[in-house]
Write an enzyme that holds these catalytic residues in place. Structure first.
Site, PDB file in Angstrom:
ATOM      1  N   SER A  12       0.848  -1.197   0.000  1.00 17.10           N
ATOM      2  CA  SER A  12       0.000   0.000   0.000  1.00 17.10           C
ATOM      3  C   SER A  12       0.882   1.245   0.000  1.00 17.10           C
ATOM      4  CB  SER A  12      -0.874   0.035   1.259  1.00 17.10           C
ATOM      5  OG  SER A  12      -1.397   1.349   1.423  1.00 17.10           O
ATOM      6  N   HIS A  37      -1.202  -1.165  -4.301  1.00 15.42           N
ATOM      7  CA  HIS A  37      -2.484  -0.879  -3.622  1.00 15.42           C
ATOM      8  C   HIS A  37      -2.539   0.601  -3.297  1.00 15.42           C
ATOM      9  CE1 HIS A  37      -6.069  -2.128  -1.350  1.00 15.42           C
ATOM     10  NE2 HIS A  37      -5.688  -1.289  -0.412  1.00 15.42           N
ATOM     11  N   ASP A  39      -4.595   3.444  -1.470  1.00 15.85           N
ATOM     12  CA  ASP A  39      -5.634   3.671  -0.442  1.00 15.85           C
ATOM     13  C   ASP A  39      -6.174   5.094  -0.530  1.00 15.85           C
ATOM     14  OD1 ASP A  39      -4.026   1.424   1.790  1.00 15.85           O
ATOM     15  OD2 ASP A  39      -6.086   1.284   1.042  1.00 15.85           O
ATOM     16  N   MET A  41      -8.652   7.981   0.482  1.00 18.31           N
ATOM     17  CA  MET A  41      -9.424   8.341   1.679  1.00 18.31           C
ATOM     18  C   MET A  41      -9.932   9.776   1.547  1.00 18.31           C
ATOM     19  SD  MET A  41      -6.963   6.767   4.598  1.00 18.31           S
ATOM     20  CE  MET A  41      -6.308   5.111   4.440  1.00 18.31           C
ATOM     21  N   HIS A  70      -8.433   1.290  -3.814  1.00 19.24           N
ATOM     22  CA  HIS A  70      -9.346   0.992  -2.698  1.00 19.24           C
ATOM     23  C   HIS A  70      -9.988   2.309  -2.271  1.00 19.24           C
ATOM     24  CE1 HIS A  70      -9.511  -0.373   1.823  1.00 19.24           C
ATOM     25  NE2 HIS A  70     -10.718  -0.215   1.302  1.00 19.24           N
ATOM     26  N   MET A  72     -11.935   4.368   0.028  1.00 15.94           N
ATOM     27  CA  MET A  72     -12.517   4.526   1.363  1.00 15.94           C
ATOM     28  C   MET A  72     -13.170   5.915   1.381  1.00 15.94           C
ATOM     29  SD  MET A  72      -9.445   2.765   3.512  1.00 15.94           S
ATOM     30  CE  MET A  72      -8.265   2.949   2.176  1.00 15.94           C
ATOM     31  N   MET A 141     -11.225  -5.889   5.491  1.00 15.00           N
ATOM     32  CA  MET A 141     -10.429  -4.986   6.335  1.00 15.00           C
ATOM     33  C   MET A 141     -10.110  -5.688   7.649  1.00 15.00           C
ATOM     34  SD  MET A 141      -9.890  -2.295   4.607  1.00 15.00           S
ATOM     35  CE  MET A 141      -9.047  -1.424   5.914  1.00 15.00           C
ATOM     36  N   GLY A 146      -8.356   3.785   7.741  1.00 17.85           N
ATOM     37  CA  GLY A 146      -7.955   5.185   7.929  1.00 17.85           C
ATOM     38  C   GLY A 146      -6.462   5.367   8.052  1.00 17.85           C
ATOM     39  N   PHE A 147      -5.793   4.373   8.623  1.00 14.31           N
ATOM     40  CA  PHE A 147      -4.357   4.581   8.878  1.00 14.31           C
ATOM     41  C   PHE A 147      -3.579   3.275   8.707  1.00 14.31           C
ATOM     42  CE2 PHE A 147      -4.943   8.830  10.372  1.00 14.31           C
ATOM     43  CZ  PHE A 147      -6.225   8.819  10.904  1.00 14.31           C
ATOM     44  N   ASP A 177      -6.479  -6.490   4.165  1.00 10.37           N
ATOM     45  CA  ASP A 177      -5.968  -5.118   4.198  1.00 10.37           C
ATOM     46  C   ASP A 177      -5.882  -4.606   5.638  1.00 10.37           C
ATOM     47  OD1 ASP A 177      -6.890  -2.197   2.196  1.00 10.37           O
ATOM     48  OD2 ASP A 177      -5.362  -2.477   3.746  1.00 10.37           O
ATOM     49  N   GLY A 199       1.369  -2.346   4.095  1.00 13.67           N
ATOM     50  CA  GLY A 199       1.995  -1.032   4.012  1.00 13.67           C
ATOM     51  C   GLY A 199       3.254  -1.012   4.860  1.00 13.67           C
TER      52      GLY A 199
HETATM   53  C1  DX5 Z   1      -6.227   1.369   6.313  1.00 15.27           C
HETATM   54  C2  DX5 Z   1      -5.322   1.073   5.167  1.00 15.27           C
HETATM   55  C3  DX5 Z   1      -4.264   0.144   5.706  1.00 15.27           C
HETATM   56  C4  DX5 Z   1      -3.052   0.080   4.929  1.00 15.27           C
HETATM   57  C5  DX5 Z   1      -2.241  -1.129   5.250  1.00 15.27           C
HETATM   58  O1  DX5 Z   1      -7.253   2.162   5.937  1.00 15.27           O
HETATM   59  O2  DX5 Z   1      -6.032   0.508   4.089  1.00 15.27           O
HETATM   60  O3  DX5 Z   1      -4.869  -1.103   5.877  1.00 15.27           O
HETATM   61  O4  DX5 Z   1      -3.051   0.360   3.679  1.00 15.27           O
HETATM   62  O5  DX5 Z   1      -1.400  -0.650   6.220  1.00 15.27           O
HETATM   63  P1  DX5 Z   1      -0.582  -1.573   7.182  1.00 15.27           P
HETATM   64  O6  DX5 Z   1      -0.064  -2.724   6.344  1.00 15.27           O
HETATM   65  O7  DX5 Z   1       0.523  -0.682   7.674  1.00 15.27           O
HETATM   66  O8  DX5 Z   1      -1.523  -2.008   8.226  1.00 15.27           O
HETATM   67 ZN    ZN Z   2      -6.592  -0.563   1.311  1.00 21.49          ZN
END
Ligand code: DX5
Ligand code: ZN
Length: 226
Positions: A12, A37, A39, A41, A70, A72, A141, A146-147, A177, A199
């Site tokens: 990610s 990937h 993300d 947001m 993705h 969100m 998920m 979010g993070f 994810d 990520g």
């Molecule tokens: C959350 C993101 C995370 C991210 C993966 O919203 O979608 O899931 O990309 O991050 P890590 O691998 O650091 O949990």
């Molecule tokens: Zn994602």
């Protein structure tokens, strides 16, 4: 159509150096990433704000593998065309993002992209049942979105198993994810997952000047996944 269910590692770029997306993408792909990937947001569906269609269009020429977007965001529908035009291969929308997920998935297909649906930790696998014949991917998920860098939610392993049973031999990827690392990766694959978003566990300790660290991290994830 039989699906290639070999494990794919999808770093990610949420954890990448935001000042060097092109170089970071080239580095992770050179070091073994199977997908990229992205993300997205909106600061509304999730408490963070990341990438718009313009950034996705800018990074698209640097992606040789798969651009896995993705979303969100809520609402989703007004933005599908823009992310498709930006070059997304997959567009994944959250089932929780609005009242009309069936129409949203129809719109993603109509825009010419592969169709993904994502479920948050509070949503049961059964919610996806009516959508199975419309999708190419389910994103489970394993953190609250979010993070990056959050702790893996173990109870989601049951959701992955339930989805695997529901999907049967349909050509649908199960993507995980959040909190995927060398400890949780094998649990996810054993439960039925084939795409691992990662990520922090890929980008940790590396940089565009030390991309070999990405290769070591990706190889460790792949080895752990078995
Ligand atoms: C959350 C993101 C995370 C991210 C993966 O919203 O979608 O899931 O990309 O991050 P890590 O691998 O650091 O949990
Ligand atoms: Zn994602």
């Amino acid at each position: 159509m039989t699906l290639d269910r070999t494990v794919k590692i999808a770093p990610s770029i949420l954890s990448a150096d935001f000042a060097n997306f092109g170089a970071e993408i080239r580095a992770i792909e050179a070091q073994g990433a199977d997908w990229v990937h992205v993300d997205v947001m909106d600061g509304h569906f999730v408490p963070n704000l990341t990438f718009g269609p313009a950034l996705c269009a800018a990074i698209r020429p640097h992606i040789k593998t798969v651009m896995d977007v993705h979303l969100m965001i809520a609402p989703v529908d007004p933005y599908i065309e823009a992310y498709a035009k930006a070059g997304a291969d997959f567009i994944t929308a959250h089932i929780e993002a609005g009242p009309h997920i069936h129409r949203t998935l129809q719109s993603i297909r109509a825009a010419g992209c592969k169709v993904g649906v994502a479920i948050n930790p509070g949503t049961p696998a059964g919610a996806v049942a009516p959508l199975l014949d419309m999708i190419d991917l389910v994103n489970v998920m394993t953190v609250n979105p979010g993070f990056g860098g959050q702790k893996f939610i173990q109870s989601q392993l049951a959701t992955i198993r339930d989805l695997r049973a529901m999907i049967g031999d349909r050509a649908i990827h199960i993507e995980i994810d959040g909190g995927v690392d060398t400890t949780t990766a094998p649990l996810c694959v054993a439960a039925g997952a084939d795409v691992l978003v990662a990520g922090s566990s890929v980008f940790r300790g590396g940089s565009v000047d030390a991309p070999e660290v990405y290769g070591t991290n990706i190889a460790a994830l792949r080895r752990a996944a078995g």
